[in-house]
Design a protein around this motif. Structure first.
Motif, PDB file in Angstrom:
ATOM      1  N   ARG A   1     -70.161 -70.451  13.587  1.00  0.00           N
ATOM      2  CA  ARG A   1     -69.704 -71.513  14.482  1.00  0.00           C
ATOM      3  C   ARG A   1     -68.289 -71.245  14.987  1.00  0.00           C
ATOM      4  O   ARG A   1     -67.974 -71.455  16.171  1.00  0.00           O
ATOM      5  CB  ARG A   1     -69.760 -72.831  13.729  1.00  0.00           C
ATOM      6  N   ASN A   2     -67.413 -70.760  14.083  1.00  0.00           N
ATOM      7  CA  ASN A   2     -66.029 -70.455  14.469  1.00  0.00           C
ATOM      8  C   ASN A   2     -65.948 -69.312  15.473  1.00  0.00           C
ATOM      9  O   ASN A   2     -64.945 -69.172  16.170  1.00  0.00           O
ATOM     10  CB  ASN A   2     -65.182 -70.139  13.232  1.00  0.00           C
ATOM     11  N   GLN A   3     -66.985 -68.505  15.538  1.00  0.00           N
ATOM     12  CA  GLN A   3     -67.033 -67.417  16.523  1.00  0.00           C
ATOM     13  C   GLN A   3     -67.718 -67.860  17.811  1.00  0.00           C
ATOM     14  O   GLN A   3     -67.909 -67.061  18.722  1.00  0.00           O
ATOM     15  CB  GLN A   3     -67.782 -66.218  15.945  1.00  0.00           C
ATOM     16  N   GLY A   4     -68.108 -69.116  17.881  1.00  0.00           N
ATOM     17  CA  GLY A   4     -68.717 -69.648  19.095  1.00  0.00           C
ATOM     18  C   GLY A   4     -70.228 -69.515  19.147  1.00  0.00           C
ATOM     19  O   GLY A   4     -70.838 -69.833  20.171  1.00  0.00           O
ATOM     20  N   HIS A   5     -70.852 -69.082  18.073  1.00  0.00           N
ATOM     21  CA  HIS A   5     -72.317 -68.973  18.058  1.00  0.00           C
ATOM     22  C   HIS A   5     -72.919 -70.340  17.769  1.00  0.00           C
ATOM     23  O   HIS A   5     -72.466 -71.060  16.905  1.00  0.00           O
ATOM     24  CB  HIS A   5     -72.787 -67.983  16.988  1.00  0.00           C
ATOM     25  N   ARG A   6     -73.951 -70.655  18.509  1.00  0.00           N
ATOM     26  CA  ARG A   6     -74.650 -71.923  18.305  1.00  0.00           C
ATOM     27  C   ARG A   6     -75.947 -71.643  17.545  1.00  0.00           C
ATOM     28  O   ARG A   6     -77.036 -71.668  18.115  1.00  0.00           O
ATOM     29  CB  ARG A   6     -74.948 -72.589  19.637  1.00  0.00           C
ATOM     30  N   ILE A   7     -75.800 -71.379  16.268  1.00  0.00           N
ATOM     31  CA  ILE A   7     -76.954 -71.086  15.423  1.00  0.00           C
ATOM     32  C   ILE A   7     -77.029 -72.178  14.369  1.00  0.00           C
ATOM     33  O   ILE A   7     -76.041 -72.481  13.699  1.00  0.00           O
ATOM     34  CB  ILE A   7     -76.822 -69.694  14.780  1.00  0.00           C
ATOM     35  N   SER A   8     -78.201 -72.767  14.231  1.00  0.00           N
ATOM     36  CA  SER A   8     -78.368 -73.881  13.303  1.00  0.00           C
ATOM     37  C   SER A   8     -78.477 -73.396  11.859  1.00  0.00           C
ATOM     38  O   SER A   8     -78.831 -72.245  11.597  1.00  0.00           O
ATOM     39  CB  SER A   8     -79.628 -74.676  13.663  1.00  0.00           C
ATOM     40  N   LYS A   9     -78.190 -74.319  10.944  1.00  0.00           N
ATOM     41  CA  LYS A   9     -78.399 -74.002   9.534  1.00  0.00           C
ATOM     42  C   LYS A   9     -79.871 -73.708   9.274  1.00  0.00           C
ATOM     43  O   LYS A   9     -80.196 -72.875   8.440  1.00  0.00           O
ATOM     44  CB  LYS A   9     -77.923 -75.152   8.638  1.00  0.00           C
ATOM     45  N   ALA A  10     -80.739 -74.401   9.979  1.00  0.00           N
ATOM     46  CA  ALA A  10     -82.183 -74.173   9.808  1.00  0.00           C
ATOM     47  C   ALA A  10     -82.534 -72.718  10.138  1.00  0.00           C
ATOM     48  O   ALA A  10     -83.339 -72.094   9.441  1.00  0.00           O
ATOM     49  CB  ALA A  10     -82.981 -75.132  10.684  1.00  0.00           C
ATOM     50  N   SER A  11     -81.929 -72.158  11.178  1.00  0.00           N
ATOM     51  CA  SER A  11     -82.172 -70.750  11.526  1.00  0.00           C
ATOM     52  C   SER A  11     -81.700 -69.827  10.413  1.00  0.00           C
ATOM     53  O   SER A  11     -82.356 -68.835  10.097  1.00  0.00           O
ATOM     54  CB  SER A  11     -81.471 -70.369  12.827  1.00  0.00           C
ATOM     55  N   ILE A  12     -80.565 -70.164   9.824  1.00  0.00           N
ATOM     56  CA  ILE A  12     -80.052 -69.359   8.713  1.00  0.00           C
ATOM     57  C   ILE A  12     -81.013 -69.458   7.533  1.00  0.00           C
ATOM     58  O   ILE A  12     -81.379 -68.445   6.936  1.00  0.00           O
ATOM     59  CB  ILE A  12     -78.629 -69.809   8.322  1.00  0.00           C
ATOM     60  N   TYR A  13     -81.428 -70.683   7.196  1.00  0.00           N
ATOM     61  CA  TYR A  13     -82.350 -70.870   6.076  1.00  0.00           C
ATOM     62  C   TYR A  13     -83.692 -70.170   6.312  1.00  0.00           C
ATOM     63  O   TYR A  13     -84.312 -69.699   5.361  1.00  0.00           O
ATOM     64  CB  TYR A  13     -82.593 -72.359   5.804  1.00  0.00           C
TER      65      TYR A  13
END
Length: 146
Positions: free
Chosen positions: A49-61
Motif C-alpha cells: 500500500r505504501n508503494q501505491g499498489h492497490r492489492i487487497s489482503k484477500a489477494s495476499i491470503y
C-alpha cells in the motif's frame, strides 16, 4: 544449467494448475522477495500500500498458499493470532528458536535437520514436501531476568 528464478517457478506452477498469472500475484511475490526477514500479511499489505499498489489482503491470503505449495515461501510461526512467513527458495534449510518471553526469533542451521527428515522418509516410506523445525523456550537474556 542455472537455477530457475522465483518468477519462472511461480509462473510455471500457476500454468500447471490452470490458474491465471495475474499482475497482482507477481507484485505480491516481488515484494516478498525483497523482505529478508519474517513477515505477516498485515506487514506485506502495508508495504504494498505504501508503494501505491492497490492489492487487497484477500489477494495476499489467496496468493500465499500458492507460493507455499510451489516451495517459494513457508509458514514460520503463528503469533498473536496470525501466521508469519519467509521466502525460502535458494536459502539453506534452517530452524527457528523463539523466545516465549521477549518473542525474539533466532534462525540456526544444523546438518542434522535434513538427516532427520531423510531418516523419517526412509523409515516410513513417506514423501517429505516441506520441513519446519521450531524450538520454543526462553533465551539467555530472559532467563537472567528471571
Amino acid at each position: 544449467m542455472s537455477q530457475p528464478s522465483e518468477m519462472e517457478i511461480f509462473r510455471e506452477f500457476i500454468r500447471k494448475k490452470g490458474l491465471r498469472y495475474t499482475p497482482e500475484r507477481e507484485i505480491i511475490l516481488r515484494e516478498i522477495l525483497k523482505i529478508h526477514d519474517h513477515f505477516d500479511v498485515d506487514e506485506l499489505y502495508l508495504r504494498l500500500r505504501n508503494q501505491g499498489h492497490r492489492i487487497s489482503k484477500a489477494s495476499i491470503y489467496r496468493t500465499l498458499p500458492l507460493l507455499i505449495e510451489c516451495g517459494l515461501v513457508q509458514e514460520v510461526y503463528q503469533e498473536d493470532g496470525h501466521m508469519h512467513y519467509e521466502h525460502i527458495y535458494g536459502h539453506e534449510p534452517h530452524a527457528h528458536f523463539r523466545c516465549l518471553s521477549c518473542r525474539r526469533v533466532e534462525e540456526f542451521q544444523d546438518e542434522r535437520l535434513e538427516e532427520v527428515a531423510e531418516e523419517f522418509r526412509r523409515k516410513h516410506g513417506a514423501e517429505i514436501k516441506r520441513v519446519r523445525y521450531e524450538l520454543l523456550g526462553y533465551c539467555a537474556a530472559c532467563l537472567k531476568e528471571g
